[in-house]
Design an enzyme around this catalytic site. Sequence first.
Site, PDB file in Angstrom:
ATOM      1  N   HIS A  14       0.839  -1.192   0.000  1.00 40.76           N
ATOM      2  CA  HIS A  14       0.000   0.000   0.000  1.00 40.76           C
ATOM      3  C   HIS A  14       0.881   1.251   0.000  1.00 40.76           C
ATOM      4  CE1 HIS A  14       0.541  -0.755   4.418  1.00 40.76           C
ATOM      5  NE2 HIS A  14       0.863   0.519   4.358  1.00 40.76           N
TER       6      HIS A  14
HETATM    7  P1  TYD Z   1      -1.541  -2.417   7.781  1.00 39.42           P
HETATM    8  O1  TYD Z   1      -1.113  -1.008   7.838  1.00 39.42           O
HETATM    9  O2  TYD Z   1      -2.318  -2.868   6.573  1.00 39.42           O
HETATM   10  O3  TYD Z   1      -0.253  -3.338   7.991  1.00 39.42           O
HETATM   11  P2  TYD Z   1       0.642  -4.118   6.921  1.00 39.42           P
HETATM   12  O4  TYD Z   1       0.769  -3.262   5.710  1.00 39.42           O
HETATM   13  O5  TYD Z   1       1.935  -4.324   7.607  1.00 39.42           O
HETATM   14  O6  TYD Z   1      -0.036  -5.404   6.648  1.00 39.42           O
HETATM   15  O7  TYD Z   1      -2.356  -2.744   9.093  1.00 39.42           O
HETATM   16  C1  TYD Z   1      -2.748  -4.048   9.422  1.00 39.42           C
HETATM   17  C2  TYD Z   1      -4.031  -3.962  10.204  1.00 39.42           C
HETATM   18  O8  TYD Z   1      -3.854  -3.237  11.429  1.00 39.42           O
HETATM   19  C3  TYD Z   1      -5.149  -3.268   9.448  1.00 39.42           C
HETATM   20  O9  TYD Z   1      -6.356  -3.961   9.724  1.00 39.42           O
HETATM   21  C4  TYD Z   1      -5.241  -1.910  10.073  1.00 39.42           C
HETATM   22  C5  TYD Z   1      -4.748  -2.129  11.481  1.00 39.42           C
HETATM   23  N1  TYD Z   1      -4.024  -0.977  12.026  1.00 39.42           N
HETATM   24  C6  TYD Z   1      -4.569  -0.228  13.050  1.00 39.42           C
HETATM   25  O10 TYD Z   1      -5.687  -0.514  13.545  1.00 39.42           O
HETATM   26  N2  TYD Z   1      -3.877   0.832  13.547  1.00 39.42           N
HETATM   27  C7  TYD Z   1      -2.663   1.185  13.060  1.00 39.42           C
HETATM   28  O11 TYD Z   1      -2.042   2.174  13.543  1.00 39.42           O
HETATM   29  C8  TYD Z   1      -2.108   0.417  11.976  1.00 39.42           C
HETATM   30  C9  TYD Z   1      -0.774   0.768  11.376  1.00 39.42           C
HETATM   31  C10 TYD Z   1      -2.816  -0.665  11.485  1.00 39.42           C
END
Ligand code: TYD
Length: 162
Positions: free
Chosen positions: A77
Amino acid sequence: MDPAHKRRHNHPARHLRVCGKVRKASTMIIQTIHMKSVTAEGQGTLSVFEASRDVPFDIKRIYYIHGAPQGTQRGGHAHKALRQVLWCPYGSILIRLDDGHEKSEVLLDDPAKGLIVEHNIWREMIWQQENSVLCVAADSYYEAADYIRDYDEFLKTVQAKG
Ligand code: TYD
Protein backbone atom coordinates in the site's frame (compact mmCIF):
# COMPACT_ATOMS: atom_id res chain seq x y z
CA MET A 1 18.13 23.88 -12.14
CA ASP A 2 16.92 20.49 -13.35
CA PRO A 3 13.83 19.16 -11.48
CA ALA A 4 15.69 16.20 -9.93
CA HIS A 5 18.36 18.48 -8.55
CA LYS A 6 15.74 20.89 -7.22
CA ARG A 7 13.91 18.04 -5.48
CA ARG A 8 17.12 16.86 -3.86
CA HIS A 9 18.08 20.40 -2.88
CA ASN A 10 14.71 21.03 -1.23
CA HIS A 11 14.60 17.67 0.49
CA PRO A 12 14.20 17.75 4.30
CA ALA A 13 17.30 15.55 4.65
CA ARG A 14 19.41 18.66 4.77
CA HIS A 15 17.86 19.46 8.16
CA LEU A 16 18.81 16.12 9.70
CA ARG A 17 21.13 16.35 12.66
CA VAL A 18 22.58 12.86 12.92
CA CYS A 19 24.48 11.28 10.04
CA GLY A 20 21.51 11.54 7.66
CA LYS A 21 22.14 9.86 4.36
CA VAL A 22 20.38 10.50 1.10
CA ARG A 23 20.84 8.04 -1.71
CA LYS A 24 19.41 8.96 -5.04
CA ALA A 25 18.41 6.06 -7.27
CA SER A 26 17.96 8.01 -10.50
CA THR A 27 14.94 10.17 -9.58
CA MET A 28 13.88 8.35 -6.41
CA ILE A 29 15.18 9.72 -3.15
CA ILE A 30 16.01 7.20 -0.45
CA GLN A 31 16.49 8.82 2.91
CA THR A 32 18.06 6.81 5.72
CA ILE A 33 19.21 7.88 9.15
CA HIS A 34 21.92 6.44 11.32
CA MET A 35 20.78 6.71 14.91
CA LYS A 36 23.07 7.93 17.61
CA SER A 37 24.21 4.77 19.42
CA VAL A 38 25.87 4.55 22.81
CA THR A 39 27.53 1.28 23.74
CA ALA A 40 28.11 0.37 27.37
CA GLU A 41 30.93 -2.17 27.63
CA GLY A 42 29.36 -5.61 28.05
CA GLN A 43 25.86 -4.11 28.45
CA GLY A 44 24.70 -3.60 24.92
CA THR A 45 23.95 -0.47 22.94
CA LEU A 46 21.35 2.28 23.28
CA SER A 47 20.19 3.81 20.00
CA VAL A 48 18.08 6.95 19.83
CA PHE A 49 16.46 9.36 17.40
CA GLU A 50 14.42 12.44 18.12
CA ALA A 51 11.29 13.72 16.39
CA SER A 52 11.76 16.81 14.21
CA ARG A 53 15.52 16.62 14.73
CA ASP A 54 16.70 13.28 13.44
CA VAL A 55 13.53 12.61 11.43
CA PRO A 56 11.91 15.46 9.49
CA PHE A 57 8.53 15.40 11.27
CA ASP A 58 6.81 15.15 14.63
CA ILE A 59 5.68 11.72 15.79
CA LYS A 60 2.07 10.97 16.76
CA ARG A 61 1.97 7.19 16.58
CA ILE A 62 4.30 4.25 17.05
CA TYR A 63 3.52 0.68 16.10
CA TYR A 64 5.52 -2.45 15.55
CA ILE A 65 5.13 -5.82 13.87
CA HIS A 66 6.51 -8.89 15.59
CA GLY A 67 6.14 -12.66 15.52
CA ALA A 68 6.32 -12.87 11.72
CA PRO A 69 7.88 -15.95 10.12
CA GLN A 70 10.70 -15.70 7.56
CA GLY A 71 9.34 -14.92 4.10
CA THR A 72 6.38 -12.92 5.43
CA GLN A 73 5.39 -10.17 3.04
CA ARG A 74 3.43 -7.21 4.34
CA GLY A 75 2.61 -3.71 3.16
CA GLY A 76 1.34 -3.50 -0.37
CA HIS A 77 0.00 0.00 0.00
CA ALA A 78 0.92 3.68 -0.10
CA HIS A 79 -0.27 6.61 2.00
CA LYS A 80 -1.81 9.79 0.69
CA ALA A 81 -0.24 12.03 3.35
CA LEU A 82 1.36 9.93 6.07
CA ARG A 83 5.12 10.13 6.66
CA GLN A 84 6.92 7.42 8.56
CA VAL A 85 10.27 6.22 9.75
CA LEU A 86 10.87 2.46 9.73
CA TRP A 87 13.53 0.63 11.67
CA CYS A 88 14.30 -2.94 12.59
CA PRO A 89 15.65 -3.28 16.15
CA TYR A 90 16.01 -7.03 15.74
CA GLY A 91 16.55 -9.13 12.62
CA SER A 92 16.52 -8.28 8.96
CA ILE A 93 13.68 -6.94 6.81
CA LEU A 94 13.84 -5.94 3.16
CA ILE A 95 11.86 -2.82 2.29
CA ARG A 96 10.78 -2.46 -1.34
CA LEU A 97 9.89 1.05 -2.39
CA ASP A 98 8.13 2.25 -5.51
CA ASP A 99 7.33 5.89 -6.30
CA GLY A 100 5.34 5.01 -9.40
CA HIS A 101 8.26 5.82 -11.67
CA GLU A 102 11.00 3.76 -10.15
CA LYS A 103 11.59 0.93 -7.68
CA SER A 104 14.29 0.52 -5.08
CA GLU A 105 15.12 -1.62 -2.05
CA VAL A 106 16.59 -0.98 1.36
CA LEU A 107 17.66 -3.73 3.74
CA LEU A 108 16.99 -2.93 7.38
CA ASP A 109 19.47 -5.20 9.14
CA ASP A 110 21.05 -2.79 11.59
CA PRO A 111 19.18 -1.67 14.75
CA ALA A 112 20.65 1.82 14.33
CA LYS A 113 19.42 2.30 10.76
CA GLY A 114 16.15 4.08 10.01
CA LEU A 115 14.38 4.58 6.70
CA ILE A 116 12.16 7.57 6.04
CA VAL A 117 9.16 6.70 3.89
CA GLU A 118 7.33 9.70 2.55
CA HIS A 119 3.73 9.79 1.35
CA ASN A 120 2.85 8.45 -2.11
CA ILE A 121 5.42 5.66 -1.89
CA TRP A 122 4.22 2.10 -2.44
CA ARG A 123 5.99 -0.18 0.04
CA GLU A 124 6.37 -3.88 0.67
CA MET A 125 8.19 -5.40 3.60
CA ILE A 126 9.69 -8.89 3.36
CA TRP A 127 10.92 -10.71 6.45
CA GLN A 128 14.40 -12.11 5.82
CA GLN A 129 14.62 -13.66 9.25
CA GLU A 130 12.00 -15.14 11.56
CA ASN A 131 10.91 -12.88 14.42
CA SER A 132 12.49 -9.77 12.94
CA VAL A 133 10.75 -6.76 14.44
CA LEU A 134 9.59 -3.84 12.31
CA CYS A 135 9.03 -0.59 14.18
CA VAL A 136 7.26 2.36 12.63
CA ALA A 137 6.90 5.92 13.91
CA ALA A 138 4.34 7.97 12.00
CA ASP A 139 3.46 11.65 11.86
CA SER A 140 -0.32 11.07 12.12
CA TYR A 141 -2.89 8.99 13.95
CA TYR A 142 -4.28 5.92 12.22
CA GLU A 143 -6.69 6.76 9.46
CA ALA A 144 -7.91 4.03 7.11
CA ALA A 145 -8.85 6.66 4.49
CA ASP A 146 -5.20 7.68 4.13
CA TYR A 147 -4.31 4.30 2.59
CA ILE A 148 -4.10 3.55 -1.12
CA ARG A 149 -4.32 -0.23 -1.32
CA ASP A 150 -4.93 -0.57 -5.04
CA TYR A 151 -1.74 -0.44 -7.12
CA ASP A 152 -3.44 0.93 -10.25
CA GLU A 153 -5.04 3.69 -8.19
CA PHE A 154 -1.59 4.45 -6.72
CA LEU A 155 -0.04 4.69 -10.19
CA LYS A 156 -2.81 7.02 -11.36
CA THR A 157 -2.38 9.22 -8.27
CA VAL A 158 1.40 9.63 -8.57
CA GLN A 159 1.52 9.84 -12.33
CA ALA A 160 -1.11 12.59 -12.28
CA LYS A 161 1.29 14.55 -10.06
CA GLY A 162 4.05 14.13 -12.67
P1 TYD B 1 -1.54 -2.42 7.78
O1 TYD B 1 -1.11 -1.01 7.84
O2 TYD B 1 -2.32 -2.87 6.57
O3 TYD B 1 -0.25 -3.34 7.99
P2 TYD B 1 0.64 -4.12 6.92
O4 TYD B 1 0.77 -3.26 5.71
O5 TYD B 1 1.93 -4.32 7.61
O6 TYD B 1 -0.04 -5.40 6.65
O7 TYD B 1 -2.36 -2.74 9.09
C1 TYD B 1 -2.75 -4.05 9.42
C2 TYD B 1 -4.03 -3.96 10.20
O8 TYD B 1 -3.85 -3.24 11.43
C3 TYD B 1 -5.15 -3.27 9.45
O9 TYD B 1 -6.36 -3.96 9.72
C4 TYD B 1 -5.24 -1.91 10.07
C5 TYD B 1 -4.75 -2.13 11.48
N1 TYD B 1 -4.02 -0.98 12.03
C6 TYD B 1 -4.57 -0.23 13.05
O10 TYD B 1 -5.69 -0.51 13.55
N2 TYD B 1 -3.88 0.83 13.55
C7 TYD B 1 -2.66 1.19 13.06
O11 TYD B 1 -2.04 2.17 13.54
C8 TYD B 1 -2.11 0.42 11.98
C9 TYD B 1 -0.77 0.77 11.38
C10 TYD B 1 -2.82 -0.66 11.49
